[in-house]
Every structure is written in structure tokens, then in C-alpha cells.
Write a protein that holds these residues in place. Structure first.
Motif, PDB file in Angstrom:
ATOM      1  N   ILE A  96       0.840  -1.205   0.000  1.00 13.48           N
ATOM      2  CA  ILE A  96       0.000   0.000   0.000  1.00 13.48           C
ATOM      3  C   ILE A  96       0.874   1.253   0.000  1.00 13.48           C
ATOM      4  O   ILE A  96       0.633   2.196  -0.756  1.00 13.48           O
ATOM      5  CB  ILE A  96      -0.962  -0.002   1.206  1.00 13.48           C
ATOM      6  N   LYS A  97       1.917   1.250   0.829  1.00  7.79           N
ATOM      7  CA  LYS A  97       2.821   2.403   0.893  1.00  7.79           C
ATOM      8  C   LYS A  97       3.493   2.644  -0.455  1.00  7.79           C
ATOM      9  O   LYS A  97       3.638   3.791  -0.891  1.00  7.79           O
ATOM     10  CB  LYS A  97       3.863   2.198   1.986  1.00  7.79           C
ATOM     11  N   ALA A  98       3.905   1.562  -1.127  1.00  2.00           N
ATOM     12  CA  ALA A  98       4.530   1.709  -2.447  1.00  2.00           C
ATOM     13  C   ALA A  98       3.523   2.247  -3.463  1.00  2.00           C
ATOM     14  O   ALA A  98       3.894   3.037  -4.337  1.00  2.00           O
ATOM     15  CB  ALA A  98       5.108   0.373  -2.914  1.00  2.00           C
ATOM     16  N   ALA A  99       2.259   1.845  -3.333  1.00  2.00           N
ATOM     17  CA  ALA A  99       1.226   2.341  -4.249  1.00  2.00           C
ATOM     18  C   ALA A  99       0.946   3.826  -4.027  1.00  2.00           C
ATOM     19  O   ALA A  99       0.595   4.539  -4.965  1.00  2.00           O
ATOM     20  CB  ALA A  99      -0.060   1.537  -4.077  1.00  2.00           C
ATOM     21  N   LEU A 100       1.110   4.295  -2.799  1.00  2.00           N
ATOM     22  CA  LEU A 100       0.850   5.700  -2.472  1.00  2.00           C
ATOM     23  C   LEU A 100       2.023   6.624  -2.767  1.00  2.00           C
ATOM     24  O   LEU A 100       1.861   7.840  -2.798  1.00  2.00           O
ATOM     25  CB  LEU A 100       0.491   5.830  -0.985  1.00  2.00           C
ATOM     26  N   THR A 101       3.193   6.052  -2.960  1.00  4.34           N
ATOM     27  CA  THR A 101       4.397   6.853  -3.206  1.00  4.34           C
ATOM     28  C   THR A 101       4.850   6.615  -4.651  1.00  4.34           C
ATOM     29  O   THR A 101       4.030   6.321  -5.502  1.00  4.34           O
ATOM     30  CB  THR A 101       5.471   6.513  -2.151  1.00  4.34           C
ATOM     31  N   ALA A 102       6.120   6.782  -4.943  1.00  8.57           N
ATOM     32  CA  ALA A 102       6.595   6.710  -6.336  1.00  8.57           C
ATOM     33  C   ALA A 102       7.488   5.497  -6.573  1.00  8.57           C
ATOM     34  O   ALA A 102       8.330   5.167  -5.738  1.00  8.57           O
ATOM     35  CB  ALA A 102       7.370   7.979  -6.679  1.00  8.57           C
ATOM     36  N   THR A 103       7.312   4.874  -7.726  1.00  7.85           N
ATOM     37  CA  THR A 103       8.217   3.799  -8.128  1.00  7.85           C
ATOM     38  C   THR A 103       9.213   4.270  -9.168  1.00  7.85           C
ATOM     39  O   THR A 103      10.125   3.540  -9.530  1.00  7.85           O
ATOM     40  CB  THR A 103       7.437   2.582  -8.668  1.00  7.85           C
ATOM     41  N   SER A 104       9.035   5.505  -9.673  1.00  9.69           N
ATOM     42  CA  SER A 104      10.005   6.071 -10.621  1.00  9.69           C
ATOM     43  C   SER A 104      10.124   7.573 -10.387  1.00  9.69           C
ATOM     44  O   SER A 104       9.208   8.213  -9.891  1.00  9.69           O
ATOM     45  CB  SER A 104       9.603   5.776 -12.067  1.00  9.69           C
ATOM     46  N   LEU A 105      11.293   8.082 -10.757  1.00 11.28           N
ATOM     47  CA  LEU A 105      11.584   9.507 -10.652  1.00 11.28           C
ATOM     48  C   LEU A 105      12.244   9.959 -11.952  1.00 11.28           C
ATOM     49  O   LEU A 105      12.961   9.182 -12.577  1.00 11.28           O
ATOM     50  CB  LEU A 105      12.555   9.793  -9.499  1.00 11.28           C
ATOM     51  N   SER A 106      12.038  11.203 -12.324  1.00 10.20           N
ATOM     52  CA  SER A 106      12.710  11.794 -13.487  1.00 10.20           C
ATOM     53  C   SER A 106      13.386  13.080 -13.042  1.00 10.20           C
ATOM     54  O   SER A 106      12.739  13.941 -12.439  1.00 10.20           O
ATOM     55  CB  SER A 106      11.709  12.104 -14.599  1.00 10.20           C
ATOM     56  N   ILE A 107      14.675  13.196 -13.362  1.00  6.75           N
ATOM     57  CA  ILE A 107      15.456  14.349 -12.921  1.00  6.75           C
ATOM     58  C   ILE A 107      16.219  14.923 -14.116  1.00  6.75           C
ATOM     59  O   ILE A 107      16.945  14.190 -14.801  1.00  6.75           O
ATOM     60  CB  ILE A 107      16.454  13.938 -11.816  1.00  6.75           C
ATOM     61  N   PRO A 108      16.091  16.218 -14.376  1.00  5.05           N
ATOM     62  CA  PRO A 108      16.851  16.833 -15.461  1.00  5.05           C
ATOM     63  C   PRO A 108      18.359  16.739 -15.192  1.00  5.05           C
ATOM     64  O   PRO A 108      18.800  16.796 -14.040  1.00  5.05           O
ATOM     65  CB  PRO A 108      16.399  18.293 -15.449  1.00  5.05           C
ATOM     66  N   VAL A 109      19.107  16.610 -16.275  1.00  7.94           N
ATOM     67  CA  VAL A 109      20.574  16.532 -16.204  1.00  7.94           C
ATOM     68  C   VAL A 109      21.155  17.670 -17.036  1.00  7.94           C
ATOM     69  O   VAL A 109      20.728  17.910 -18.170  1.00  7.94           O
ATOM     70  CB  VAL A 109      21.079  15.173 -16.745  1.00  7.94           C
ATOM     71  N   GLN A 110      22.126  18.374 -16.467  1.00 10.91           N
ATOM     72  CA  GLN A 110      22.835  19.429 -17.187  1.00 10.91           C
ATOM     73  C   GLN A 110      24.305  19.345 -16.788  1.00 10.91           C
ATOM     74  O   GLN A 110      24.621  19.172 -15.608  1.00 10.91           O
ATOM     75  CB  GLN A 110      22.265  20.790 -16.829  1.00 10.91           C
ATOM     76  N   ASN A 111      25.181  19.472 -17.775  1.00  7.06           N
ATOM     77  CA  ASN A 111      26.626  19.360 -17.545  1.00  7.06           C
ATOM     78  C   ASN A 111      26.976  18.069 -16.813  1.00  7.06           C
ATOM     79  O   ASN A 111      27.858  18.036 -15.952  1.00  7.06           O
ATOM     80  CB  ASN A 111      27.153  20.567 -16.763  1.00  7.06           C
TER      81      ASN A 111
END
Length: 135
Positions: free
Chosen positions: A90-105
Motif C-alpha cells: 500500500i505504501k509503495a502504491a501511495l508513493t513513487a516507483t520512478s523519478l525523473s530528474i533533469p541533467v545538465q553538464n
């Protein structure tokens, strides 16, 4: 577009920071700009970007989620793997299983006080896999 995997050893339930390990992997990919995606290959743990300066913020988050999703609830029928398993799902369903982060340099554009965390929702120690992709 590089894809890799990092393994994170967890001591049990809680937030386990892996910002440095992710940054090290990213630095080795030779990518200047793009988007870094992280994905956890488990159903009882999740990923989180959270404050990395004051541990009390992480402690409060853990306590809040444990109060929101208690163990030993009489509504749970999925109990074969122990009293922490269904709450972990349930906790995993309420939170995130993936993240996206911009990359520079070649670096993730995380804020000053932001860190990457694996949020382990089970009590036992073990190993978790996070897949990383940058493109």
C-alpha cells in the motif's frame, strides 16, 4: 542512451539515501544534458526526493506513513509474507516507483537540500535494485 542498475543494501524499514551512488553512475555515462529516470524493481519499496540535511524530516515522514498505513489491519487478506507485507504494498502504491530528474553538464539538477532515497517499507534487511536510464 545508457541504462544501468545499482543495488542498494537496506537495513530495514526507512529512508536510505543513494544520491552519491546515482551521481557516480551518471558521471560515468558521459552524458551532458538529458533526463535521468530511476525505477525501482520492487513492489514493497519506493523512491523519493527528500530533504537531506535534517534527519528529523525523514523520521517524521516515516512515522506519518506508518500511522496512515498500519500493520495488522483486519482488512488485509494478503498476510502470508508477514504483517509488514501488505502495508508495504500500500505504501509503495501511495508513493513513487520512478523519478525523473533533469541533467545538465553531466549532473542531476537536484536542489540544494534534495537527496535521492529508497524508501524501504518492509522491516527486514536486504538488497533492492534501482534501474537508471539517461537520455
Amino acid at each position: 542512451m545508457p541504462v544501468g542498475q545499482i543495488e542498494i543494501v537496506v537495513r530495514g524499514q526507512g529512508l536510505h539515501e543513494f544520491t552519491d551512488r546515482a551521481a557516480e553512475w551518471l558521471a560515468g555515462q558521459g552524458v551532458g544534458e538529458g533526463l535521468c529516470t530511476l525505477f525501482i524493481q520492487h513492489t514493497s519499496a519506493s523512491l523519493l526526493i527528500q530533504e537531506n540535511a535534517d534527519p528529523s524530516a525523514r523520521h517524521d515522514l516515516e512515522n506519518w506513513l506508518n500511522r496512515l498505513v498500519p500493520e495488522n489491519d483486519s482488512l488485509y487478506t494478503h498476510t502470508l509474507e508477514g504483517p509488514d507485507d501488505m502495508p508495504a504494498h500500500i505504501k509503495a502504491a501511495l508513493t513513487a516507483t520512478s523519478l525523473s530528474i533533469p541533467v545538465q553538464n553531466g549532473r542531476m539538477l537536484l536542489g540544494t537540500w534534495q537527496g535521492l532515497y529508497l524508501w524501504e517499507h518492509r522491516h527486514h534487511a536486504g538488497r533492492r535494485r534501482v534501474v537508471m536510464h539517461v537520455g
